[in-house]
Design a protein around this motif. Sequence first.
Motif, mmCIF file in Angstrom:
data_model
loop_
_atom_site.group_PDB
_atom_site.id
_atom_site.type_symbol
_atom_site.label_atom_id
_atom_site.label_comp_id
_atom_site.label_asym_id
_atom_site.label_seq_id
_atom_site.Cartn_x
_atom_site.Cartn_y
_atom_site.Cartn_z
ATOM 1 N N ILE A 43 0.840 -1.204 0.000
ATOM 2 C CA ILE A 43 0.000 0.000 0.000
ATOM 3 C C ILE A 43 0.869 1.244 0.000
ATOM 4 C CG2 ILE A 43 -1.552 1.356 1.465
ATOM 5 C CD1 ILE A 43 -3.087 -1.261 1.966
ATOM 6 N N ARG A 44 1.928 1.220 0.780
ATOM 7 C CA ARG A 44 2.794 2.411 0.822
ATOM 8 C C ARG A 44 3.454 2.694 -0.523
ATOM 9 N NH1 ARG A 44 5.205 1.685 6.772
ATOM 10 N NH2 ARG A 44 3.401 2.478 7.905
ATOM 11 N N ARG A 45 3.596 1.655 -1.328
ATOM 12 C CA ARG A 45 4.143 1.876 -2.678
ATOM 13 C C ARG A 45 3.155 2.630 -3.558
ATOM 14 N NH1 ARG A 45 8.267 -2.071 -4.496
ATOM 15 N NH2 ARG A 45 9.108 -2.974 -2.593
ATOM 16 N N GLU A 46 1.875 2.492 -3.231
ATOM 17 C CA GLU A 46 0.831 3.126 -4.052
ATOM 18 C C GLU A 46 0.520 4.547 -3.599
ATOM 19 O OE1 GLU A 46 -0.899 1.203 -6.436
ATOM 20 O OE2 GLU A 46 0.601 -0.303 -5.981
ATOM 21 N N VAL A 47 0.860 4.841 -2.331
ATOM 22 C CA VAL A 47 0.356 6.070 -1.714
ATOM 23 C C VAL A 47 1.514 6.984 -1.316
ATOM 24 C CG1 VAL A 47 -1.022 6.983 0.201
ATOM 25 C CG2 VAL A 47 -1.602 4.763 -0.786
ATOM 26 N N GLY A 48 1.539 8.189 -1.896
ATOM 27 C CA GLY A 48 2.532 9.185 -1.497
ATOM 28 C C GLY A 48 1.927 10.123 -0.464
ATOM 29 N N MET A 49 2.789 10.696 0.369
ATOM 30 C CA MET A 49 2.240 11.598 1.384
ATOM 31 C C MET A 49 3.127 12.820 1.561
ATOM 32 S SD MET A 49 0.592 10.799 5.020
ATOM 33 C CE MET A 49 -0.062 12.157 5.992
ATOM 34 N N CYS A 50 2.496 13.982 1.660
ATOM 35 C CA CYS A 50 3.220 15.213 1.961
ATOM 36 C C CYS A 50 2.662 15.806 3.249
ATOM 37 C CB CYS A 50 3.056 16.227 0.835
ATOM 38 S SG CYS A 50 3.951 15.728 -0.620
ATOM 39 N N PHE A 51 3.581 16.188 4.117
ATOM 40 C CA PHE A 51 3.208 16.655 5.444
ATOM 41 C C PHE A 51 3.387 18.178 5.533
ATOM 42 C CE2 PHE A 51 5.012 12.438 5.615
ATOM 43 C CZ PHE A 51 4.153 11.724 6.428
ATOM 44 N N GLN A 52 2.874 18.711 6.633
ATOM 45 C CA GLN A 52 3.017 20.145 6.883
ATOM 46 C C GLN A 52 4.487 20.566 6.934
ATOM 47 O OE1 GLN A 52 1.022 21.138 10.494
ATOM 48 N NE2 GLN A 52 1.514 23.308 10.362
ATOM 49 N N HIS A 53 5.303 19.726 7.596
ATOM 50 C CA HIS A 53 6.695 20.130 7.843
ATOM 51 C C HIS A 53 7.707 19.416 6.943
ATOM 52 C CE1 HIS A 53 5.652 22.873 10.967
ATOM 53 N NE2 HIS A 53 4.919 21.947 11.546
ATOM 54 N N PHE A 54 7.320 19.118 5.719
ATOM 55 C CA PHE A 54 8.180 18.644 4.623
ATOM 56 C C PHE A 54 8.876 17.306 4.903
ATOM 57 C CE2 PHE A 54 9.366 23.359 5.183
ATOM 58 C CZ PHE A 54 8.123 23.796 4.759
ATOM 59 N N ASN A 55 9.471 17.164 6.109
ATOM 60 C CA ASN A 55 10.147 15.903 6.480
ATOM 61 C C ASN A 55 11.248 15.492 5.507
ATOM 62 O OD1 ASN A 55 8.073 16.093 8.287
ATOM 63 N ND2 ASN A 55 7.507 13.935 8.215
ATOM 64 N N LEU A 56 12.010 16.467 5.024
ATOM 65 C CA LEU A 56 13.179 16.128 4.198
ATOM 66 C C LEU A 56 14.346 15.783 5.116
ATOM 67 C CD1 LEU A 56 12.934 19.044 1.596
ATOM 68 C CD2 LEU A 56 12.131 16.680 1.324
ATOM 69 N N PHE A 57 15.264 14.963 4.630
ATOM 70 C CA PHE A 57 16.465 14.659 5.415
ATOM 71 C C PHE A 57 17.450 15.818 5.273
ATOM 72 C CE2 PHE A 57 14.865 10.347 4.450
ATOM 73 C CZ PHE A 57 14.720 9.903 5.756
ATOM 74 N N PRO A 58 17.771 16.506 6.380
ATOM 75 C CA PRO A 58 18.570 17.739 6.265
ATOM 76 C C PRO A 58 20.008 17.503 5.811
ATOM 77 C CG PRO A 58 18.193 17.167 8.578
ATOM 78 C CD PRO A 58 17.375 16.210 7.755
ATOM 79 N N HIS A 59 20.534 16.291 6.066
ATOM 80 C CA HIS A 59 21.934 16.032 5.735
ATOM 81 C C HIS A 59 22.095 15.483 4.327
ATOM 82 C CE1 HIS A 59 20.054 12.395 7.176
ATOM 83 N NE2 HIS A 59 21.000 11.696 6.581
ATOM 84 N N LEU A 60 20.990 15.303 3.604
ATOM 85 C CA LEU A 60 21.066 14.826 2.220
ATOM 86 C C LEU A 60 20.730 15.975 1.279
ATOM 87 C CD1 LEU A 60 19.194 11.379 2.385
ATOM 88 C CD2 LEU A 60 21.653 11.826 2.591
ATOM 89 N N THR A 61 21.352 15.963 0.091
ATOM 90 C CA THR A 61 20.994 16.989 -0.896
ATOM 91 C C THR A 61 19.559 16.750 -1.373
ATOM 92 O OG1 THR A 61 21.702 15.684 -2.799
ATOM 93 C CG2 THR A 61 23.393 17.075 -1.742
ATOM 94 N N ILE A 62 19.056 17.738 -2.115
ATOM 95 C CA ILE A 62 17.702 17.605 -2.669
ATOM 96 C C ILE A 62 17.628 16.366 -3.563
ATOM 97 C CG2 ILE A 62 16.061 18.750 -4.234
ATOM 98 C CD1 ILE A 62 16.584 19.996 -1.292
ATOM 99 N N LEU A 63 18.647 16.192 -4.416
ATOM 100 C CA LEU A 63 18.651 15.032 -5.306
ATOM 101 C C LEU A 63 18.695 13.733 -4.495
ATOM 102 C CD1 LEU A 63 18.679 14.254 -8.314
ATOM 103 C CD2 LEU A 63 21.179 14.229 -8.205
ATOM 104 N N GLU A 64 19.530 13.714 -3.458
ATOM 105 C CA GLU A 64 19.629 12.491 -2.632
ATOM 106 C C GLU A 64 18.317 12.221 -1.887
ATOM 107 O OE1 GLU A 64 24.443 12.752 -1.770
ATOM 108 O OE2 GLU A 64 23.030 13.712 -0.396
ATOM 109 N N ASN A 65 17.649 13.286 -1.445
ATOM 110 C CA ASN A 65 16.345 13.090 -0.806
ATOM 111 C C ASN A 65 15.376 12.397 -1.769
ATOM 112 O OD1 ASN A 65 15.377 14.276 1.979
ATOM 113 N ND2 ASN A 65 17.056 15.602 1.297
#
Length: 266
Positions: free
Chosen positions: A100-122
């Motif tokens: 199911i998680r493969r089918e469903v993407g999610m975006c949160f209020q606080h982005f939840n990006l990994f700060p130590h990875l570049t945008i491309l790596e994220n």
Amino acid sequence: MTENAVNAADITPNRSRMTVSETDVAIEITNMNKWYGDFHVLRDINLKVMRGERIVICGPSGSGKSTMIRCINRLEEHQKGSIVVDGIELTDDLKKIDEIRREVGMCFQHFNLFPHLTILENCTLAPIWVRKMPKAKAEEIAMHYLERVKIPEQANKYPGQLSGGQQQRVAIARSLCMSPKIMLFDEPTSALDPEMIKEVLDVMVSLAEEGMTMLCVTHEMGFARQVANRVIFMDAGQIVEQNEPEAFFTNPQHERTKLFLSQILH
Ligand SMILES: Nc1ncnc2c1ncn2[C@@H]1O[C@H](COP(=O)(O)OP(=O)(O)OP(=O)(O)O)[C@@H](O)[C@H]1O
């Protein structure tokens, strides 16, 4: 909460390109209940989402909106009733949760990006490690989606070097890299400065135009009016009312909906 933090006229999608399947069910929630300890947070939720539908979920703070959409990809666990996503019933079976998680993407209020990875790596992390995609292919796809959200030039920067609006667009691109069939948005613009809200809503509008099935918890009623084909009002853990946007905003049926709308639409 304000209506039209974005001018609704600025986000006019081409409705003719939006198609909703009459027969193909994307999500079916039946008599779903959830408790946090003794607190009955979701009560008998019934919701059928057809493929291509764009649903906006609104309601007062604490009404259970986030909890409901977080149950759909098992970030929260329901205790009673059923949730079926793309024909797969959510159970404790980890394999099914993964499917199911493969089918469903999610975006949160606080982005939840990994700060130590570049945008491309994220953007390439999950395709490489979860999908076992070759790095070059994952990067090609990531660049495609970074172009799609109009920030390819930021690929080698770190999240902390980007504005909130840019980070949220990266978060959307990151989800799209996994080719989701359904996107869940949990207040994606509420942490953003007003001038950045439109750039994120524009991306969401274009996803809607492409036929993405979307469930969006948002206070952006301009977005709801322009893009949703159904608006759902929740209060105290229940779906109180749902309707097409025009009817929902001009002719709400329940007192609780009327009160809520009177508080936000003035
Ligand atoms: N992990 C948790 N443990 C216990 N109670 C929780 C937990 N998460 C949320 N709640 C409670 O469940 C209720 C519903 O929360 P939820 O975040 O789903 O509401 P919401 O409608 O999304 O609110 P908001 O608009 O403020 O984000 C609230 O009363 C909240 O305090």
